[in-house]
Design a protein around this motif. Sequence first.
Motif, PDB file in Angstrom:
ATOM      1  N   PRO A  15       0.998  25.659  -7.722  1.00 28.76           N
ATOM      2  CA  PRO A  15       1.385  25.055  -6.440  1.00 28.76           C
ATOM      3  C   PRO A  15       2.009  23.667  -6.624  1.00 28.76           C
ATOM      4  O   PRO A  15       1.573  22.883  -7.466  1.00 28.76           O
ATOM      5  N   LEU A  16       3.036  23.405  -5.817  1.00 28.40           N
ATOM      6  CA  LEU A  16       3.824  22.180  -5.935  1.00 28.40           C
ATOM      7  C   LEU A  16       3.749  21.327  -4.680  1.00 28.40           C
ATOM      8  O   LEU A  16       3.319  21.782  -3.621  1.00 28.40           O
ATOM      9  N   MET A  17       4.227  20.098  -4.804  1.00 28.07           N
ATOM     10  CA  MET A  17       4.366  19.181  -3.674  1.00 28.07           C
ATOM     11  C   MET A  17       5.562  18.271  -3.963  1.00 28.07           C
ATOM     12  O   MET A  17       5.996  18.147  -5.112  1.00 28.07           O
ATOM     13  N   PHE A  18       6.107  17.669  -2.912  1.00 25.80           N
ATOM     14  CA  PHE A  18       7.169  16.678  -3.054  1.00 25.80           C
ATOM     15  C   PHE A  18       6.696  15.356  -2.488  1.00 25.80           C
ATOM     16  O   PHE A  18       5.911  15.309  -1.536  1.00 25.80           O
ATOM     17  N   HIS A  19       7.225  14.282  -3.059  1.00 20.56           N
ATOM     18  CA  HIS A  19       7.043  12.951  -2.483  1.00 20.56           C
ATOM     19  C   HIS A  19       8.372  12.224  -2.566  1.00 20.56           C
ATOM     20  O   HIS A  19       9.011  12.197  -3.616  1.00 20.56           O
ATOM     21  N   GLN A  20       8.779  11.660  -1.444  1.00 19.05           N
ATOM     22  CA  GLN A  20      10.009  10.864  -1.366  1.00 19.05           C
ATOM     23  C   GLN A  20       9.592   9.422  -1.146  1.00 19.05           C
ATOM     24  O   GLN A  20       9.044   9.078  -0.108  1.00 19.05           O
ATOM     25  N   SER A  25      15.156   9.519  -5.279  1.00 20.70           N
ATOM     26  CA  SER A  25      15.224  10.976  -5.351  1.00 20.70           C
ATOM     27  C   SER A  25      13.868  11.570  -4.995  1.00 20.70           C
ATOM     28  O   SER A  25      12.839  10.968  -5.284  1.00 20.70           O
ATOM     29  N   PRO A  26      13.867  12.762  -4.397  1.00 22.70           N
ATOM     30  CA  PRO A  26      12.565  13.397  -4.133  1.00 22.70           C
ATOM     31  C   PRO A  26      11.940  13.819  -5.451  1.00 22.70           C
ATOM     32  O   PRO A  26      12.611  14.339  -6.335  1.00 22.70           O
ATOM     33  N   MET A  27      10.667  13.571  -5.584  1.00 28.79           N
ATOM     34  CA  MET A  27       9.953  13.889  -6.813  1.00 28.79           C
ATOM     35  C   MET A  27       9.097  15.118  -6.588  1.00 28.79           C
ATOM     36  O   MET A  27       8.380  15.203  -5.583  1.00 28.79           O
ATOM     37  N   CYS A  28       9.156  16.065  -7.500  1.00 34.05           N
ATOM     38  CA  CYS A  28       8.382  17.296  -7.426  1.00 34.05           C
ATOM     39  C   CYS A  28       7.239  17.208  -8.430  1.00 34.05           C
ATOM     40  O   CYS A  28       7.461  16.910  -9.606  1.00 34.05           O
ATOM     41  N   TYR A  29       6.027  17.447  -7.928  1.00 38.10           N
ATOM     42  CA  TYR A  29       4.821  17.354  -8.751  1.00 38.10           C
ATOM     43  C   TYR A  29       3.991  18.618  -8.596  1.00 38.10           C
ATOM     44  O   TYR A  29       4.102  19.327  -7.594  1.00 38.10           O
ATOM     45  N   GLU A  30       3.089  18.831  -9.555  1.00 33.60           N
ATOM     46  CA  GLU A  30       2.048  19.824  -9.342  1.00 33.60           C
ATOM     47  C   GLU A  30       1.210  19.327  -8.168  1.00 33.60           C
ATOM     48  O   GLU A  30       0.988  18.115  -8.031  1.00 33.60           O
ATOM     49  N   ARG A  31       0.793  20.240  -7.291  1.00 33.42           N
ATOM     50  CA  ARG A  31       0.014  19.850  -6.117  1.00 33.42           C
ATOM     51  C   ARG A  31      -1.176  19.012  -6.526  1.00 33.42           C
ATOM     52  O   ARG A  31      -1.931  19.377  -7.409  1.00 33.42           O
ATOM     53  N   GLY A  32      -1.331  17.852  -5.895  1.00 27.01           N
ATOM     54  CA  GLY A  32      -2.445  16.966  -6.167  1.00 27.01           C
ATOM     55  C   GLY A  32      -2.211  15.987  -7.300  1.00 27.01           C
ATOM     56  O   GLY A  32      -3.000  15.074  -7.499  1.00 27.01           O
ATOM     57  N   GLU A  33      -1.128  16.145  -8.055  1.00 25.71           N
ATOM     58  CA  GLU A  33      -0.852  15.232  -9.161  1.00 25.71           C
ATOM     59  C   GLU A  33      -0.463  13.840  -8.649  1.00 25.71           C
ATOM     60  O   GLU A  33      -0.721  12.838  -9.299  1.00 25.71           O
ATOM     61  N   PHE A  34       0.163  13.791  -7.488  1.00 26.35           N
ATOM     62  CA  PHE A  34       0.522  12.515  -6.866  1.00 26.35           C
ATOM     63  C   PHE A  34      -0.432  12.289  -5.700  1.00 26.35           C
ATOM     64  O   PHE A  34      -0.541  13.130  -4.808  1.00 26.35           O
ATOM     65  N   TRP A  94       5.996  15.014   1.365  1.00 25.00           N
ATOM     66  CA  TRP A  94       5.507  13.708   1.801  1.00 25.00           C
ATOM     67  C   TRP A  94       6.617  12.682   1.647  1.00 25.00           C
ATOM     68  O   TRP A  94       7.472  12.806   0.771  1.00 25.00           O
ATOM     69  N   ILE A  95       6.563  11.652   2.477  1.00 26.74           N
ATOM     70  CA  ILE A  95       7.525  10.563   2.394  1.00 26.74           C
ATOM     71  C   ILE A  95       6.769   9.259   2.628  1.00 26.74           C
ATOM     72  O   ILE A  95       5.825   9.227   3.426  1.00 26.74           O
ATOM     73  N   SER A  96       7.151   8.217   1.916  1.00 25.29           N
ATOM     74  CA  SER A  96       6.476   6.934   2.127  1.00 25.29           C
ATOM     75  C   SER A  96       6.764   6.468   3.552  1.00 25.29           C
ATOM     76  O   SER A  96       7.813   6.755   4.130  1.00 25.29           O
ATOM     77  N   ALA A  97       5.805   5.753   4.139  1.00 24.25           N
ATOM     78  CA  ALA A  97       5.937   5.304   5.523  1.00 24.25           C
ATOM     79  C   ALA A  97       7.183   4.436   5.701  1.00 24.25           C
ATOM     80  O   ALA A  97       7.883   4.554   6.714  1.00 24.25           O
ATOM     81  N   LEU A 155      17.891  16.460  -5.002  1.00 25.78           N
ATOM     82  CA  LEU A 155      18.698  15.483  -4.288  1.00 25.78           C
ATOM     83  C   LEU A 155      18.473  15.675  -2.795  1.00 25.78           C
ATOM     84  O   LEU A 155      18.322  16.812  -2.343  1.00 25.78           O
ATOM     85  N   ILE A 156      18.449  14.594  -2.040  1.00 25.69           N
ATOM     86  CA  ILE A 156      18.311  14.669  -0.580  1.00 25.69           C
ATOM     87  C   ILE A 156      19.675  14.577   0.071  1.00 25.69           C
ATOM     88  O   ILE A 156      20.471  13.701  -0.255  1.00 25.69           O
ATOM     89  N   ARG A 157      19.918  15.483   0.997  1.00 29.07           N
ATOM     90  CA  ARG A 157      21.086  15.406   1.879  1.00 29.07           C
ATOM     91  C   ARG A 157      20.514  15.223   3.276  1.00 29.07           C
ATOM     92  O   ARG A 157      19.515  15.844   3.623  1.00 29.07           O
ATOM     93  N   SER A 158      21.121  14.348   4.069  1.00 24.55           N
ATOM     94  CA  SER A 158      20.550  14.074   5.384  1.00 24.55           C
ATOM     95  C   SER A 158      21.603  14.188   6.469  1.00 24.55           C
ATOM     96  O   SER A 158      22.807  14.065   6.220  1.00 24.55           O
TER      97      SER A 158
END
Length: 130
Positions: A36-41, A50-59, A83-86, A120-123
């Motif tokens: 299982p994975l997760m993202f954090h921006q 850049s969005p970072m992809c981690y194993e779930r719970g690693e970040f 997830w994204i920083s506030a 990469l993020i496109r918005s």
Amino acid sequence: MAEQARTAAGPPDAERVAFTEAAADLLRSLTGMHGPLMFHQSGGCCDGSSPMCYERGEFRTGEGDVLLGELRVDGVPEPVPFWISASQYEYWSHTHLTVDVVPGRGSGFSLEAPEGVRFLIRSRLLESDG
């Protein structure tokens, strides 16, 4: 993973983040290798943009993070939280984010780095119903 973080504002059915098909293909492959994975921006310069992809719970997430969405990807058994920083959320609160993948070297901490590609993020601006 700390779950005290906030969830993005807006209608419950509003999609705030999505994956391109190329990103979904890479996620299927990475899930097969890592589980299982997760993202954090986050924000900032260099790889922090850049969005970072981690194993779930690693970040570890917390009060300084916003859960933008939990995305379903065909062929991936569990949703992928994004997830994204506030501080980044405040900046991008009126946008829809699309996670794409492009050739090139990403961060050494993000799981796609050894694959010779990077997320990469496109918005685009969110569309109003008014």
